[in-house]
Design a protein around this motif. Structure first.
Motif, PDB file in Angstrom:
ATOM      1  N   PHE A   1       0.648  -1.023   0.082  1.00  0.00           N
ATOM      2  CA  PHE A   1      -0.091  -0.156  -0.253  1.00  0.00           C
ATOM      3  C   PHE A   1       0.987   1.072   0.376  1.00  0.00           C
ATOM      4  CE2 PHE A   1      -0.318  -1.369   4.114  1.00  0.00           C
ATOM      5  CZ  PHE A   1       0.545  -0.353   5.009  1.00  0.00           C
ATOM      6  N   SER A   2       0.485   2.405  -0.234  1.00  0.00           N
ATOM      7  CA  SER A   2       1.276   4.049  -0.911  1.00  0.00           C
ATOM      8  C   SER A   2       1.847   3.497   0.694  1.00  0.00           C
ATOM      9  CB  SER A   2      -0.247   4.872  -0.486  1.00  0.00           C
ATOM     10  OG  SER A   2       0.972   5.600  -0.033  1.00  0.00           O
ATOM     11  N   LEU A   3       3.298   4.037   0.882  1.00  0.00           N
ATOM     12  CA  LEU A   3       3.913   5.136   1.589  1.00  0.00           C
ATOM     13  C   LEU A   3       3.745   5.913   1.916  1.00  0.00           C
ATOM     14  CD1 LEU A   3       7.152   3.964  -0.751  1.00  0.00           C
ATOM     15  CD2 LEU A   3       6.703   2.742   1.107  1.00  0.00           C
ATOM     16  N   GLU A   4       2.590   6.777   1.489  1.00  0.00           N
ATOM     17  CA  GLU A   4       2.486   8.637   2.003  1.00  0.00           C
ATOM     18  C   GLU A   4       1.668   7.575   3.239  1.00  0.00           C
ATOM     19  OE1 GLU A   4       1.507  10.536  -1.287  1.00  0.00           O
ATOM     20  OE2 GLU A   4       2.965  10.046  -2.311  1.00  0.00           O
ATOM     21  N   ASP A   5       0.260   7.504   2.845  1.00  0.00           N
ATOM     22  CA  ASP A   5      -0.750   7.482   3.328  1.00  0.00           C
ATOM     23  C   ASP A   5      -1.802   5.968   3.029  1.00  0.00           C
ATOM     24  OD1 ASP A   5      -2.718   7.283   5.426  1.00  0.00           O
ATOM     25  OD2 ASP A   5      -3.263   8.899   5.351  1.00  0.00           O
ATOM     26  N   GLY A   6      -1.917   4.667   3.504  1.00  0.00           N
ATOM     27  CA  GLY A   6      -1.874   3.548   2.999  1.00  0.00           C
ATOM     28  C   GLY A   6      -3.854   4.144   3.527  1.00  0.00           C
ATOM     29  N   LEU A   7      -4.007   4.268   4.545  1.00  0.00           N
ATOM     30  CA  LEU A   7      -5.873   4.135   4.461  1.00  0.00           C
ATOM     31  C   LEU A   7      -6.397   5.534   3.918  1.00  0.00           C
ATOM     32  CD1 LEU A   7      -8.439   4.166   5.898  1.00  0.00           C
ATOM     33  CD2 LEU A   7      -7.759   5.153   8.055  1.00  0.00           C
ATOM     34  N   ALA A   8      -5.552   6.406   3.633  1.00  0.00           N
ATOM     35  CA  ALA A   8      -5.895   7.340   3.033  1.00  0.00           C
ATOM     36  C   ALA A   8      -6.129   7.158   0.934  1.00  0.00           C
ATOM     37  CB  ALA A   8      -5.185   9.284   2.924  1.00  0.00           C
ATOM     38  N   GLU A   9      -5.219   6.317   1.318  1.00  0.00           N
ATOM     39  CA  GLU A   9      -5.066   5.455  -0.235  1.00  0.00           C
ATOM     40  C   GLU A   9      -6.708   4.895  -0.728  1.00  0.00           C
ATOM     41  OE1 GLU A   9      -1.946   3.527  -3.123  1.00  0.00           O
ATOM     42  OE2 GLU A   9      -2.731   2.604  -1.354  1.00  0.00           O
ATOM     43  N   THR A  10      -6.927   4.202  -0.128  1.00  0.00           N
ATOM     44  CA  THR A  10      -7.723   3.421   0.255  1.00  0.00           C
ATOM     45  C   THR A  10      -9.098   4.084   0.105  1.00  0.00           C
ATOM     46  OG1 THR A  10      -6.767   1.455   0.845  1.00  0.00           O
ATOM     47  CG2 THR A  10      -9.030   1.286   1.054  1.00  0.00           C
ATOM     48  N   ARG A  11      -9.498   4.424   1.100  1.00  0.00           N
ATOM     49  CA  ARG A  11     -10.873   5.762   0.729  1.00  0.00           C
ATOM     50  C   ARG A  11     -10.490   5.952  -0.200  1.00  0.00           C
ATOM     51  NH1 ARG A  11      -9.427   7.674   7.220  1.00  0.00           N
ATOM     52  NH2 ARG A  11     -10.926   5.630   8.130  1.00  0.00           N
ATOM     53  N   HIS A  12      -9.899   6.551  -0.654  1.00  0.00           N
ATOM     54  CA  HIS A  12      -9.993   7.376  -1.922  1.00  0.00           C
ATOM     55  C   HIS A  12     -10.355   7.039  -3.476  1.00  0.00           C
ATOM     56  CE1 HIS A  12      -8.871  10.742  -4.778  1.00  0.00           C
ATOM     57  NE2 HIS A  12      -9.019   9.584  -5.366  1.00  0.00           N
ATOM     58  N   VAL A  13      -9.448   5.948  -3.153  1.00  0.00           N
ATOM     59  CA  VAL A  13      -9.661   4.991  -4.667  1.00  0.00           C
ATOM     60  C   VAL A  13     -10.310   4.163  -4.370  1.00  0.00           C
ATOM     61  CG1 VAL A  13      -7.973   3.457  -6.335  1.00  0.00           C
ATOM     62  CG2 VAL A  13      -7.390   5.221  -5.202  1.00  0.00           C
ATOM     63  N   PHE A  14     -10.811   3.495  -3.729  1.00  0.00           N
ATOM     64  CA  PHE A  14     -11.529   1.906  -3.703  1.00  0.00           C
ATOM     65  C   PHE A  14     -12.974   3.069  -3.005  1.00  0.00           C
ATOM     66  CE2 PHE A  14      -7.577  -0.112  -3.579  1.00  0.00           C
ATOM     67  CZ  PHE A  14      -7.380  -0.544  -4.479  1.00  0.00           C
ATOM     68  N   LEU A  15     -13.694   3.251  -1.583  1.00  0.00           N
ATOM     69  CA  LEU A  15     -14.395   4.421  -1.464  1.00  0.00           C
ATOM     70  C   LEU A  15     -14.698   4.495  -2.757  1.00  0.00           C
ATOM     71  CD1 LEU A  15     -14.626   4.028   2.484  1.00  0.00           C
ATOM     72  CD2 LEU A  15     -14.149   2.046   0.914  1.00  0.00           C
ATOM     73  N   LYS A  16     -14.058   5.776  -2.594  1.00  0.00           N
ATOM     74  CA  LYS A  16     -15.318   7.104  -3.073  1.00  0.00           C
ATOM     75  C   LYS A  16     -14.690   6.874  -4.851  1.00  0.00           C
ATOM     76  CE  LYS A  16     -14.604  12.031  -4.532  1.00  0.00           C
ATOM     77  NZ  LYS A  16     -13.071  13.261  -4.356  1.00  0.00           N
ATOM     78  N   GLY A  17     -14.071   6.415  -5.290  1.00  0.00           N
ATOM     79  CA  GLY A  17     -14.147   5.392  -6.513  1.00  0.00           C
ATOM     80  C   GLY A  17     -15.045   3.908  -6.729  1.00  0.00           C
ATOM     81  N   ASN A  18     -16.010   3.770  -5.689  1.00  0.00           N
ATOM     82  CA  ASN A  18     -16.737   3.135  -6.239  1.00  0.00           C
ATOM     83  C   ASN A  18     -18.314   3.443  -5.248  1.00  0.00           C
ATOM     84  OD1 ASN A  18     -16.519   0.449  -7.178  1.00  0.00           O
ATOM     85  ND2 ASN A  18     -15.167   0.541  -5.186  1.00  0.00           N
ATOM     86  N   ARG A  19     -17.983   4.962  -4.552  1.00  0.00           N
ATOM     87  CA  ARG A  19     -19.072   5.932  -4.746  1.00  0.00           C
ATOM     88  C   ARG A  19     -19.986   4.887  -3.069  1.00  0.00           C
ATOM     89  NH1 ARG A  19     -21.273   5.157  -9.736  1.00  0.00           N
ATOM     90  NH2 ARG A  19     -23.359   4.691  -8.434  1.00  0.00           N
ATOM     91  N   LEU A  20     -18.639   4.661  -2.607  1.00  0.00           N
ATOM     92  CA  LEU A  20     -19.503   3.746  -0.951  1.00  0.00           C
ATOM     93  C   LEU A  20     -18.859   4.971   0.530  1.00  0.00           C
ATOM     94  CD1 LEU A  20     -17.521   0.660  -1.656  1.00  0.00           C
ATOM     95  CD2 LEU A  20     -19.645   1.054  -2.072  1.00  0.00           C
ATOM     96  N   PRO A  21     -19.548   5.447   1.338  1.00  0.00           N
ATOM     97  CA  PRO A  21     -20.878   4.290   1.651  1.00  0.00           C
ATOM     98  C   PRO A  21     -21.899   4.746   1.390  1.00  0.00           C
ATOM     99  CG  PRO A  21     -20.162   6.144   3.375  1.00  0.00           C
ATOM    100  CD  PRO A  21     -19.021   5.874   2.270  1.00  0.00           C
ATOM    101  N   GLU A  22     -22.292   5.715   0.108  1.00  0.00           N
ATOM    102  CA  GLU A  22     -23.759   6.203   0.209  1.00  0.00           C
ATOM    103  C   GLU A  22     -25.062   4.644  -0.486  1.00  0.00           C
ATOM    104  OE1 GLU A  22     -21.045   8.527  -2.788  1.00  0.00           O
ATOM    105  OE2 GLU A  22     -20.673   7.830  -0.756  1.00  0.00           O
ATOM    106  N   ARG A  23     -23.364   4.174  -0.898  1.00  0.00           N
ATOM    107  CA  ARG A  23     -24.238   2.405  -2.053  1.00  0.00           C
ATOM    108  C   ARG A  23     -24.771   1.358  -0.839  1.00  0.00           C
ATOM    109  NH1 ARG A  23     -21.182   0.272  -6.412  1.00  0.00           N
ATOM    110  NH2 ARG A  23     -22.786  -0.292  -6.597  1.00  0.00           N
TER     111      ARG A  23
END
Length: 236
Positions: free
Chosen positions: A39-61
């Motif tokens: 995962f990202s050397l900068e901030d893996g959690l922020a990356e996951t939230r941006h890419v996979f949650l926001k990228g899939n329009r979650l949690p609103e779905r």
């Protein structure tokens, strides 16, 4: 896990044990098989939230039984992040999460990597006993988790599920091309519910073309951190 990350000097490799061999850059495990961080050397959690949650329009779905499928389980960070978001949203029922992984990490390596994210500590604590047991199935009141071990080119075609959202999180296409081929992207689309979505950190043109060839609506959108772009897709 973003492609072409800048890297620092590694710590010595851990002693050989069962599981995917890794080196460590501080709290970040780096695959010795693919020479790429998990995962990202900068901030893996922020990356996951941006890419996979926001990228899939979650949690609103989110809804009861919402099904996430994933290529590349890695450290389990995406699972922890999704379940944390599910609980924070007060979503009803259980989240379904199916992940495909050819080279699972050893339990202690996965646990060590997850400890780098104190914001997810409660979720990580709930799941830690299962990792120590080598669990491939986990059933909790709010989670139905399955890890399918093996080459996804073989295991995904044999799967009978359909996901509402896909997390495409294999190692960088240049280092792990077998997880990004046109045939496998077609299987992702075939195992996606109508109106389902997919997201990946990768902006590689051949990945976008493979998703489009599978009949998905594909867009390049802003990526996380130093990555200018990432890819999202939707099944009409």
């Amino acid at each position: 896990m973003p492609e072409n990350r800048d890297t620092d000097q590694t710590d010595p490799a851990e002693p050989a044990d069962a599981g995917h061999p890794v080196d460590w850059r501080a709290a970040v495990p780096v695959s010795l098989r693919f020479d790429d961080p998990f995962f990202s050397l900068e901030d893996g959690l922020a990356e996951t939230r941006h890419v996979f949650l926001k990228g899939n329009r979650l949690p609103e779905r989110f809804r009861d039984g919402f099904h996430i499928a994933e290529l590349g389980f890695g450290t389990g960070l995406n699972l922890l992040t999704a379940l944390h978001a599910w609980r924070a949203a007060g979503a009803p029922g259980a989240l379904r999460f199916t992940t495909f992984e050819a080279y699972p990490l050893a339990p202690e390596a996965m646990i060590r990597a997850q400890e780098a994210f104190p914001a997810l500590a409660d979720v990580a604590e709930d799941l830690r006993p299962f990792w120590r047991e080598g669990a491939r199935r986990i059933t909790l009141p709010d989670l139905d988790f399955t890890l399918i071990e093996g080459d996804a080119r073989d295991t995904l075609p044999a799967w009978d599920g359909r996901a509402d959202a896909w997390f495409l999180d294999g190692f960088a296409p240049a280092r792990n091309p077998q997880l990004w081929g046109e045939a496998l992207m077609a299987q992702v689309a075939a195992h996606m519910a109508p109106g389902g979505t997919a997201a990946t950190y990768s902006a590689a043109g051949h990945v976008r073309r493979a998703l489009a060839a599978a009949g998905l609506e594909v867009a390049r959108v802003p990526g996380y951190g130093r990555k200018r772009h990432m890819t999202v897709a939707r099944k009409p």
